[in-house]
Design a protein around this motif. Structure first.
Motif, PDB file in Angstrom:
ATOM      1  N   GLY A  72      23.131  58.873  17.102  1.00 23.21           N
ATOM      2  CA  GLY A  72      21.827  58.979  17.725  1.00 23.21           C
ATOM      3  C   GLY A  72      21.891  59.209  19.211  1.00 23.21           C
ATOM      4  O   GLY A  72      22.874  59.733  19.727  1.00 23.21           O
ATOM      5  N   TYR A  73      20.839  58.791  19.894  1.00 24.82           N
ATOM      6  CA  TYR A  73      20.757  58.979  21.336  1.00 24.82           C
ATOM      7  C   TYR A  73      19.874  57.901  21.944  1.00 24.82           C
ATOM      8  O   TYR A  73      19.029  57.292  21.269  1.00 24.82           O
ATOM      9  N   CYS A  74      20.089  57.676  23.228  1.00 20.86           N
ATOM     10  CA  CYS A  74      19.258  56.761  24.013  1.00 20.86           C
ATOM     11  C   CYS A  74      18.854  57.472  25.291  1.00 20.86           C
ATOM     12  O   CYS A  74      19.652  58.215  25.868  1.00 20.86           O
ATOM     13  N   ILE A  75      17.639  57.252  25.722  1.00 28.32           N
ATOM     14  CA  ILE A  75      17.146  57.774  26.992  1.00 28.32           C
ATOM     15  C   ILE A  75      16.884  56.585  27.897  1.00 28.32           C
ATOM     16  O   ILE A  75      16.134  55.665  27.536  1.00 28.32           O
ATOM     17  N   ARG A  76      17.509  56.594  29.049  1.00 24.53           N
ATOM     18  CA  ARG A  76      17.374  55.488  30.008  1.00 24.53           C
ATOM     19  C   ARG A  76      15.936  55.438  30.541  1.00 24.53           C
ATOM     20  O   ARG A  76      15.411  56.440  31.017  1.00 24.53           O
ATOM     21  N   THR A  77      15.302  54.279  30.414  1.00 26.44           N
ATOM     22  CA  THR A  77      13.952  54.099  30.937  1.00 26.44           C
ATOM     23  C   THR A  77      13.931  53.194  32.165  1.00 26.44           C
ATOM     24  O   THR A  77      13.206  53.452  33.103  1.00 26.44           O
ATOM     25  N   GLU A  84      15.244  53.722  25.633  1.00 29.07           N
ATOM     26  CA  GLU A  84      14.547  54.007  24.381  1.00 29.07           C
ATOM     27  C   GLU A  84      15.537  54.761  23.514  1.00 29.07           C
ATOM     28  O   GLU A  84      16.096  55.773  23.943  1.00 29.07           O
ATOM     29  N   CYS A  85      15.768  54.265  22.298  1.00 32.89           N
ATOM     30  CA  CYS A  85      16.824  54.822  21.457  1.00 32.89           C
ATOM     31  C   CYS A  85      16.307  55.186  20.074  1.00 32.89           C
ATOM     32  O   CYS A  85      15.346  54.596  19.579  1.00 32.89           O
ATOM     33  N   GLN A  86      16.974  56.135  19.475  1.00 36.00           N
ATOM     34  CA  GLN A  86      16.773  56.447  18.059  1.00 36.00           C
ATOM     35  C   GLN A  86      18.136  56.752  17.474  1.00 36.00           C
ATOM     36  O   GLN A  86      18.926  57.482  18.070  1.00 36.00           O
ATOM     37  N   TRP A  87      18.444  56.130  16.330  1.00 37.65           N
ATOM     38  CA  TRP A  87      19.706  56.440  15.665  1.00 37.65           C
ATOM     39  C   TRP A  87      19.579  56.265  14.171  1.00 37.65           C
ATOM     40  O   TRP A  87      18.639  55.659  13.670  1.00 37.65           O
ATOM     41  N   ASN A  93      24.967  55.842   0.053  1.00 36.12           N
ATOM     42  CA  ASN A  93      23.773  55.776  -0.792  1.00 36.12           C
ATOM     43  C   ASN A  93      22.485  56.098  -0.049  1.00 36.12           C
ATOM     44  O   ASN A  93      21.394  55.907  -0.580  1.00 36.12           O
ATOM     45  N   GLY A  94      22.566  56.597   1.188  1.00 34.60           N
ATOM     46  CA  GLY A  94      21.373  56.993   1.922  1.00 34.60           C
ATOM     47  C   GLY A  94      21.476  56.695   3.403  1.00 34.60           C
ATOM     48  O   GLY A  94      22.541  56.303   3.903  1.00 34.60           O
ATOM     49  N   THR A  95      20.367  56.895   4.089  1.00 31.23           N
ATOM     50  CA  THR A  95      20.314  56.673   5.534  1.00 31.23           C
ATOM     51  C   THR A  95      19.198  55.700   5.887  1.00 31.23           C
ATOM     52  O   THR A  95      18.221  55.560   5.150  1.00 31.23           O
ATOM     53  N   ILE A  96      19.364  55.058   7.046  1.00 29.63           N
ATOM     54  CA  ILE A  96      18.320  54.212   7.627  1.00 29.63           C
ATOM     55  C   ILE A  96      18.181  54.655   9.082  1.00 29.63           C
ATOM     56  O   ILE A  96      19.173  54.731   9.808  1.00 29.63           O
ATOM     57  N   THR A  97      16.954  54.956   9.492  1.00 28.55           N
ATOM     58  CA  THR A  97      16.697  55.381  10.864  1.00 28.55           C
ATOM     59  C   THR A  97      15.935  54.291  11.603  1.00 28.55           C
ATOM     60  O   THR A  97      15.005  53.688  11.052  1.00 28.55           O
ATOM     61  N   ILE A 112      12.935  49.430  12.110  1.00 29.73           N
ATOM     62  CA  ILE A 112      13.432  50.394  11.120  1.00 29.73           C
ATOM     63  C   ILE A 112      12.235  51.271  10.774  1.00 29.73           C
ATOM     64  O   ILE A 112      11.178  50.762  10.379  1.00 29.73           O
ATOM     65  N   ILE A 113      12.389  52.590  10.937  1.00 33.02           N
ATOM     66  CA  ILE A 113      11.240  53.479  10.764  1.00 33.02           C
ATOM     67  C   ILE A 113      11.298  54.309   9.487  1.00 33.02           C
ATOM     68  O   ILE A 113      10.356  55.039   9.195  1.00 33.02           O
ATOM     69  N   GLY A 114      12.375  54.207   8.722  1.00 32.59           N
ATOM     70  CA  GLY A 114      12.430  54.936   7.464  1.00 32.59           C
ATOM     71  C   GLY A 114      13.843  55.098   6.963  1.00 32.59           C
ATOM     72  O   GLY A 114      14.788  54.571   7.540  1.00 32.59           O
ATOM     73  N   GLY A 115      13.949  55.838   5.869  1.00 32.37           N
ATOM     74  CA  GLY A 115      15.255  56.053   5.288  1.00 32.37           C
ATOM     75  C   GLY A 115      15.227  57.104   4.203  1.00 32.37           C
ATOM     76  O   GLY A 115      14.177  57.654   3.870  1.00 32.37           O
ATOM     77  N   THR A 116      16.412  57.383   3.659  1.00 25.75           N
ATOM     78  CA  THR A 116      16.552  58.332   2.558  1.00 25.75           C
ATOM     79  C   THR A 116      17.383  57.673   1.464  1.00 25.75           C
ATOM     80  O   THR A 116      17.974  56.614   1.661  1.00 25.75           O
ATOM     81  N   GLY A 117      17.455  58.336   0.313  1.00 29.02           N
ATOM     82  CA  GLY A 117      18.265  57.822  -0.797  1.00 29.02           C
ATOM     83  C   GLY A 117      17.806  56.443  -1.227  1.00 29.02           C
ATOM     84  O   GLY A 117      16.612  56.222  -1.459  1.00 29.02           O
TER      85      GLY A 117
END
Length: 144
Positions: A72-77, A84-87, A93-97, A112-117
């Motif tokens: 992911g990435y982080c932007i320095r605030t 502020e980060c998102q990864w 068996n899937g992903t978690i974002t 936790i904002i979502g996932g797959t699988g």
């Protein structure tokens, strides 16, 4: 009035019981000792608002065995304090974002904002704590 109070208490108890049965907690280790960890200096020289940090690193289980990647990435605030980060945690068996404010030191709670699988529709919180050896213990609590 008493019937309303009993009904409200019953609904609350049923919701709490159902919610508790669905929660899942597991631990991962983000390993920043290897993989990609690239600072991107976009603002004034040095640590400044808008600077970024991009990463793609091994994701380990509690026994420190590889189970996927942490990217992911982080932007320095607020320099020296917050980003502020998102990864995304990618596993077989899937992903978690996750996305949110991460502190430079100490423990951070990231939504936790979502996932797959196996994690489609996942929501909850990731608690991340630096271990002092360039690894981070991530405790994920999924509310499903």
């Amino acid at each position: 009035m008493a019937a309303v109070a009993v009904l409200a208490a019953t609904l609350l108890l049923n919701f709490s019981s159902a919610h508790a049965k669905q929660d899942t907690t597991f631990v991962t280790i983000a390993d920043a000792r290897s993989g990609i960890a690239t600072p991107v200096d976009l603002g004034a020289p040095g640590d400044s608002p808008g600077d970024m940090f991009v990463f793609d690193q091994p994701l380990l289980n509690e026994a420190r065995q590889p189970i996927g990647s942490n990217s992911g990435y982080c932007i320095r605030t607020l320099p020296g304090q917050f980003s502020e980060c998102q990864w995304t945690l990618t596993m077989a068996n899937g992903t978690i974002t996750v996305a949110g404010r991460e502190a430079e030191t100490g423990t951070s709670l990231i939504p936790i904002i979502g996932g797959t699988g196996a994690y489609v529709g996942a929501r909850g919180v990731l608690t991340t704590t630096p271990n002092g050896d360039r690894t981070f213990t991530q405790v994920l609590t999924l509310f499903r």
